[in-house]
Design a protein around this motif. Structure first.
Motif, PDB file in Angstrom:
ATOM      1  N   GLU A  51     -65.854  88.295 -88.803  1.00 37.16           N
ATOM      2  CA  GLU A  51     -67.103  88.068 -90.019  1.00 37.16           C
ATOM      3  C   GLU A  51     -68.070  86.368 -89.888  1.00 37.16           C
ATOM      4  OE1 GLU A  51     -64.963  89.117 -94.085  1.00 37.16           O
ATOM      5  OE2 GLU A  51     -64.539  87.220 -93.704  1.00 37.16           O
ATOM      6  N   ILE A  52     -66.978  85.633 -89.080  1.00 37.32           N
ATOM      7  CA  ILE A  52     -67.749  84.079 -88.809  1.00 37.32           C
ATOM      8  C   ILE A  52     -68.472  85.286 -87.737  1.00 37.32           C
ATOM      9  CG2 ILE A  52     -67.325  81.842 -87.600  1.00 37.32           C
ATOM     10  CD1 ILE A  52     -64.354  81.938 -89.108  1.00 37.32           C
ATOM     11  N   PHE A  53     -68.138  85.454 -86.546  1.00 39.64           N
ATOM     12  CA  PHE A  53     -69.416  85.613 -85.452  1.00 39.64           C
ATOM     13  C   PHE A  53     -70.081  86.489 -85.759  1.00 39.64           C
ATOM     14  CE2 PHE A  53     -67.910  84.650 -81.003  1.00 39.64           C
ATOM     15  CZ  PHE A  53     -66.042  84.322 -81.746  1.00 39.64           C
ATOM     16  N   SER A  54     -70.471  87.293 -87.340  1.00 42.02           N
ATOM     17  CA  SER A  54     -71.401  88.095 -87.627  1.00 42.02           C
ATOM     18  C   SER A  54     -72.527  87.616 -88.625  1.00 42.02           C
ATOM     19  CB  SER A  54     -70.831  88.829 -88.829  1.00 42.02           C
ATOM     20  OG  SER A  54     -72.305  90.000 -89.424  1.00 42.02           O
ATOM     21  N   LYS A  55     -72.186  86.528 -88.869  1.00 43.72           N
ATOM     22  CA  LYS A  55     -72.694  85.477 -89.759  1.00 43.72           C
ATOM     23  C   LYS A  55     -73.855  84.297 -88.479  1.00 43.72           C
ATOM     24  CE  LYS A  55     -70.614  84.334 -94.126  1.00 43.72           C
ATOM     25  NZ  LYS A  55     -68.552  83.188 -94.565  1.00 43.72           N
ATOM     26  N   GLU A  56     -73.388  84.257 -87.488  1.00 39.48           N
ATOM     27  CA  GLU A  56     -74.114  83.662 -86.612  1.00 39.48           C
ATOM     28  C   GLU A  56     -75.184  84.871 -85.660  1.00 39.48           C
ATOM     29  OE1 GLU A  56     -72.528  79.637 -87.087  1.00 39.48           O
ATOM     30  OE2 GLU A  56     -73.392  80.381 -85.758  1.00 39.48           O
ATOM     31  N   GLY A  57     -74.584  86.086 -86.067  1.00 40.48           N
ATOM     32  CA  GLY A  57     -75.884  86.668 -85.352  1.00 40.48           C
ATOM     33  C   GLY A  57     -74.508  87.024 -84.107  1.00 40.48           C
ATOM     34  N   LEU A  58     -73.370  87.675 -84.191  1.00 43.16           N
ATOM     35  CA  LEU A  58     -73.013  87.546 -82.320  1.00 43.16           C
ATOM     36  C   LEU A  58     -71.744  88.752 -82.636  1.00 43.16           C
ATOM     37  CD1 LEU A  58     -72.174  84.577 -81.687  1.00 43.16           C
ATOM     38  CD2 LEU A  58     -73.698  85.080 -80.229  1.00 43.16           C
ATOM     39  N   ASP A  59     -72.442  89.635 -81.854  1.00 41.11           N
ATOM     40  CA  ASP A  59     -70.981  90.714 -81.527  1.00 41.11           C
ATOM     41  C   ASP A  59     -69.552  89.807 -81.292  1.00 41.11           C
ATOM     42  OD1 ASP A  59     -73.542  93.109 -79.521  1.00 41.11           O
ATOM     43  OD2 ASP A  59     -72.974  92.997 -82.228  1.00 41.11           O
ATOM     44  N   VAL A  60     -68.530  91.007 -81.113  1.00 44.28           N
ATOM     45  CA  VAL A  60     -66.976  90.195 -81.033  1.00 44.28           C
ATOM     46  C   VAL A  60     -66.477  91.150 -80.620  1.00 44.28           C
ATOM     47  CG1 VAL A  60     -66.694  89.502 -83.463  1.00 44.28           C
ATOM     48  CG2 VAL A  60     -65.736  89.050 -81.434  1.00 44.28           C
ATOM     49  N   PHE A  61     -65.314  91.414 -80.036  1.00 44.37           N
ATOM     50  CA  PHE A  61     -64.093  92.600 -80.260  1.00 44.37           C
ATOM     51  C   PHE A  61     -63.021  91.767 -80.193  1.00 44.37           C
ATOM     52  CE2 PHE A  61     -62.563  96.296 -78.678  1.00 44.37           C
ATOM     53  CZ  PHE A  61     -61.602  96.282 -78.082  1.00 44.37           C
ATOM     54  N   THR A  62     -62.698  92.496 -81.435  1.00 40.66           N
ATOM     55  CA  THR A  62     -61.789  91.571 -81.066  1.00 40.66           C
ATOM     56  C   THR A  62     -60.231  92.260 -81.221  1.00 40.66           C
ATOM     57  OG1 THR A  62     -61.495  92.402 -83.857  1.00 40.66           O
ATOM     58  CG2 THR A  62     -62.109  90.194 -83.760  1.00 40.66           C
ATOM     59  N   ILE A  63     -58.651  91.656 -80.762  1.00 38.92           N
ATOM     60  CA  ILE A  63     -58.038  93.056 -80.975  1.00 38.92           C
ATOM     61  C   ILE A  63     -56.693  92.100 -80.357  1.00 38.92           C
ATOM     62  CG2 ILE A  63     -58.230  91.918 -78.276  1.00 38.92           C
ATOM     63  CD1 ILE A  63     -57.453  94.593 -77.091  1.00 38.92           C
ATOM     64  N   ILE A  64     -55.909  92.396 -81.123  1.00 44.39           N
ATOM     65  CA  ILE A  64     -54.208  92.133 -81.268  1.00 44.39           C
ATOM     66  C   ILE A  64     -53.315  91.958 -80.304  1.00 44.39           C
ATOM     67  CG2 ILE A  64     -51.745  92.283 -82.846  1.00 44.39           C
ATOM     68  CD1 ILE A  64     -53.571  92.344 -85.075  1.00 44.39           C
ATOM     69  N   PHE A  65     -52.908  91.413 -79.547  1.00 44.52           N
ATOM     70  CA  PHE A  65     -51.971  90.753 -78.945  1.00 44.52           C
ATOM     71  C   PHE A  65     -50.605  90.089 -78.464  1.00 44.52           C
ATOM     72  CE2 PHE A  65     -53.569  88.998 -74.876  1.00 44.52           C
ATOM     73  CZ  PHE A  65     -54.978  90.043 -75.070  1.00 44.52           C
ATOM     74  N   ASP A  66     -49.834  90.218 -78.459  1.00 42.56           N
ATOM     75  CA  ASP A  66     -49.444  89.279 -78.119  1.00 42.56           C
ATOM     76  C   ASP A  66     -49.016  88.247 -76.907  1.00 42.56           C
ATOM     77  OD1 ASP A  66     -45.668  88.273 -78.910  1.00 42.56           O
ATOM     78  OD2 ASP A  66     -46.881  86.842 -77.957  1.00 42.56           O
ATOM     79  N   VAL A  67     -49.442  87.224 -76.865  1.00 46.07           N
ATOM     80  CA  VAL A  67     -50.392  87.038 -75.067  1.00 46.07           C
ATOM     81  C   VAL A  67     -48.509  87.024 -74.337  1.00 46.07           C
ATOM     82  CG1 VAL A  67     -51.904  85.870 -75.503  1.00 46.07           C
ATOM     83  CG2 VAL A  67     -50.216  84.065 -75.750  1.00 46.07           C
ATOM     84  N   THR A  68     -47.023  86.415 -74.847  1.00 45.49           N
ATOM     85  CA  THR A  68     -45.768  86.266 -74.019  1.00 45.49           C
ATOM     86  C   THR A  68     -45.064  87.866 -74.152  1.00 45.49           C
ATOM     87  OG1 THR A  68     -44.283  86.936 -76.309  1.00 45.49           O
ATOM     88  CG2 THR A  68     -45.751  84.540 -75.800  1.00 45.49           C
ATOM     89  N   CYS A  69     -45.933  88.434 -74.211  1.00 46.15           N
ATOM     90  CA  CYS A  69     -46.044  90.070 -73.808  1.00 46.15           C
ATOM     91  C   CYS A  69     -46.401  91.058 -72.901  1.00 46.15           C
ATOM     92  CB  CYS A  69     -45.445  91.288 -75.452  1.00 46.15           C
ATOM     93  SG  CYS A  69     -44.739  92.590 -75.055  1.00 46.15           S
ATOM     94  N   GLU A  70     -45.579  91.403 -71.271  1.00 50.31           N
ATOM     95  CA  GLU A  70     -46.473  91.637 -70.641  1.00 50.31           C
ATOM     96  C   GLU A  70     -47.306  93.166 -71.110  1.00 50.31           C
ATOM     97  OE1 GLU A  70     -43.394  90.284 -67.250  1.00 50.31           O
ATOM     98  OE2 GLU A  70     -45.420  91.002 -66.265  1.00 50.31           O
ATOM     99  N   GLU A  71     -46.531  94.054 -71.470  1.00 49.45           N
ATOM    100  CA  GLU A  71     -46.577  95.089 -71.903  1.00 49.45           C
ATOM    101  C   GLU A  71     -48.040  95.316 -72.550  1.00 49.45           C
ATOM    102  OE1 GLU A  71     -43.393  97.708 -73.666  1.00 49.45           O
ATOM    103  OE2 GLU A  71     -45.152  99.233 -73.842  1.00 49.45           O
ATOM    104  N   ASP A  72     -47.839  94.361 -74.317  1.00 52.66           N
ATOM    105  CA  ASP A  72     -48.690  94.281 -75.409  1.00 52.66           C
ATOM    106  C   ASP A  72     -49.662  93.694 -74.381  1.00 52.66           C
ATOM    107  OD1 ASP A  72     -48.733  94.897 -77.004  1.00 52.66           O
ATOM    108  OD2 ASP A  72     -48.381  92.492 -78.184  1.00 52.66           O
ATOM    109  N   VAL A  73     -49.693  92.562 -73.766  1.00 57.70           N
ATOM    110  CA  VAL A  73     -50.838  91.835 -72.698  1.00 57.70           C
ATOM    111  C   VAL A  73     -52.086  93.006 -71.671  1.00 57.70           C
ATOM    112  CG1 VAL A  73     -51.671  90.551 -70.693  1.00 57.70           C
ATOM    113  CG2 VAL A  73     -50.553  89.857 -72.498  1.00 57.70           C
ATOM    114  N   ASP A  74     -50.737  93.980 -71.396  1.00 53.05           N
ATOM    115  CA  ASP A  74     -51.424  94.773 -70.547  1.00 53.05           C
ATOM    116  C   ASP A  74     -51.885  95.905 -71.067  1.00 53.05           C
ATOM    117  OD1 ASP A  74     -50.842  97.828 -68.739  1.00 53.05           O
ATOM    118  OD2 ASP A  74     -51.967  97.041 -68.138  1.00 53.05           O
ATOM    119  N   LYS A  75     -51.411  96.339 -71.980  1.00 57.80           N
ATOM    120  CA  LYS A  75     -52.203  97.580 -73.087  1.00 57.80           C
ATOM    121  C   LYS A  75     -54.089  97.624 -73.735  1.00 57.80           C
ATOM    122  CE  LYS A  75     -47.958  99.998 -74.796  1.00 57.80           C
ATOM    123  NZ  LYS A  75     -47.161  99.701 -75.553  1.00 57.80           N
TER     124      LYS A  75
END
Ligand code: NAP
Ligand code: GCO
Length: 264
Positions: A51-75
Motif C-alpha cells: 500500500e505504501i509503495f502504491s501510494k508512491e506510484g511504485l511497483d513492488v514485488f513482495t515475498i515471504i521467506f526466512d533469510v536464515t533458511c537456505e531452502e526458503d531463500v533458494d525458493k
C-alpha cells in the motif's frame, strides 16, 4: 548527473524491509527506477508495504521467506528470478537485536542473532552472486552498525554479528570484486526505528547517551541511510569496494563531551 544514480532496468532485493531502514531504502531505490523486491516474514506487513509503495506510484514485488533458511531463500530467489528477473542489487538489511547481559544470555539467543545478522547475508549473497558473476555486474550492500566498531553492555551477540559482517563484506570484496561486483556495508548511527524504540522512547536515559555521542545532536532517520544506499547501489560507487560507509552524524569521530562545554 542524474544518469549516475539512475537504476532503471535494475532488480533490487531488500531483505526485511516492510518498515524502518529497509522500507526507506526500498522506496528510494524504486524512485530511482529499480524494480524493487521486498522480503519479510509477515504477510500483513507485506500488505501494508504494498500500500505504501502504491501510494508512491511504485511497483513492488513482495515475498515471504526466512533469510536464515537456505531452502526458503533458494525458493524465494528462484521465484524473484522467474517473476521479476535476476537480482542486480542485494541489500542485506534484515536484522534483529537482543539486549541481554552475556552471563544471562542463552547460547541459543546468541546463535539466533548471529544467524539473522551474519549468516543470512552469506546465504543471500551466495545465492545471488553466481548471476552477478555471469553478468559481470552487481551490487551488494550489507547493513552493518556502530557495533561493527564498538561493543556495548548487553549487545554482545549483535556486536559479534555486525563486527563479523564488516569482515565478511571485506572478504566478499576480495573474492568477487574482479567480476565488477561492488560489495560494501553501511554503518548507521542511532536511527529512529522500531528496533531502537525501547531505548529511545518515554525518556529512556539511553537517549542522553546518544545525544552526547552524536555531534549532529539528533537521532538519524531511515531516509538518512537510504540516501547512502542509493549511492552504493548506483554507478556513482563503481570504484568503492569493501568499504563500510558510516552514516552516523559524526559518532565515530567523537569521544563525547561534557554537557554544556560545546555551547561556548
Ligand atoms: P527493524 O525495524 O526491526 O527491521 C528489521 C527487519 O528485519 C524487519 O522487517 C524484520 O521483519 C526483518 N527480519 C527479522 N528477522 C528476519 C528473518 N529471519 N527473515 C526475514 N526478515 C527478517 O530494524 P531497523 O532499525 O530498520 O534495522 C534494519 C537493519 O539496520 C538491521 O540490520 C539493523 O541491525 C540495522 N541497524 C539499525 C540501526 C538503528 O539504529 N535502527 C542502526 C544500525 C544498524 P519482522 O518485523 O517481520 O520481524
Ligand atoms: C543498541 C542499538 C544499536 C543500534 C545500532 C547502532 O542497543 O545499542 O540498538 O545497536 O541499533 O546498531 O549502530
Amino acid at each position: 548527473m542524474k544518469e549516475l544514480f539512475d537504476l532503471t532496468g535494475k532488480v533490487a532485493l531488500v531483505t526485511g524491509d516492510t518498515h524502518g531502514i529497509g522500507l526507506a531504502i526500498g522506496l528510494l531505490l524504486g524512485k530511482a527506477g529499480a524494480r524493487v523486491c521486498v522480503n519479510d516474514l509477515n504477510e500483513d506487513k507485506l500488505r501494508s508495504c504494498r500500500e505504501i509503495f502504491s501510494k508512491e506510484g511504485l511497483d513492488v514485488f513482495t515475498i515471504i521467506f526466512d533469510v536464515t533458511c537456505e531452502e526458503d531463500v533458494d525458493k524465494g530467489i528462484s521465484l524473484i528470478e522467474k517473476e521479476v528477473g535476476q537480482v542486480d542489487i542485494l541489500v542485506n538489511n534484515a536484522g534483529i537485536i537482543k539486549r541481554i547481559p552475556i552471563l544471562e544470555m542463552a547460547v541459543s539467543d546468541y546463535k539466533q542473532v548471529l544467524d539473522v545478522d551474519l549468516v543470512a547475508p552469506l546465504i543471500l549473497s551466495k545465492r545471488v552472486v553466481p548471476g552477478m558473476i555471469e553478468k559481470r555486474c552487481g551490487k551488494i550492500i550489507n547493513m552493518c552498525s556502530m557495533m561493527s566498531e564498538y561493543g556495548r553492555n548487553t549487545v554482545s551477540a549483535y556486536a559479534s554479528a555486525k563486527g563479523g559482517l564488516k569482515m565478511l563484506t571485506r572478504n566478499m570484496t576480495c573474492e568477487w570484486a574482479k567480476y565488477n561486483i561492488q560489495i560494501n556495508g553501511i554503518g548507521p548511527g542511532y536511527i529512529a526505528t522500531s528496533q531502537t524504540a525501547p531505548i529511545r522512547e518515554n525518556g529512556h536515559p539511553f537517549n542522553d547517551l546518544v545525544m552526547t555521542r552524536t555531534p549532529a545532536g539528533r537521532w538519524g532517520e531511515p531516509e538518512d541511510i537510504a540516501n547512502a544506499a542509493l549511492f552504493l547501489a548506483s554507478k556513482a560507487s563503481n570504484f568503492v569496494n569493501g568499504h563500510i560507509l558510516y552514516v552516523d552524524g559524526g559518532i565515530l569521530a567523537n569521544f563525547g563531551y561534557v554537557k554544556g562545554e560545546n555551547d561556548l
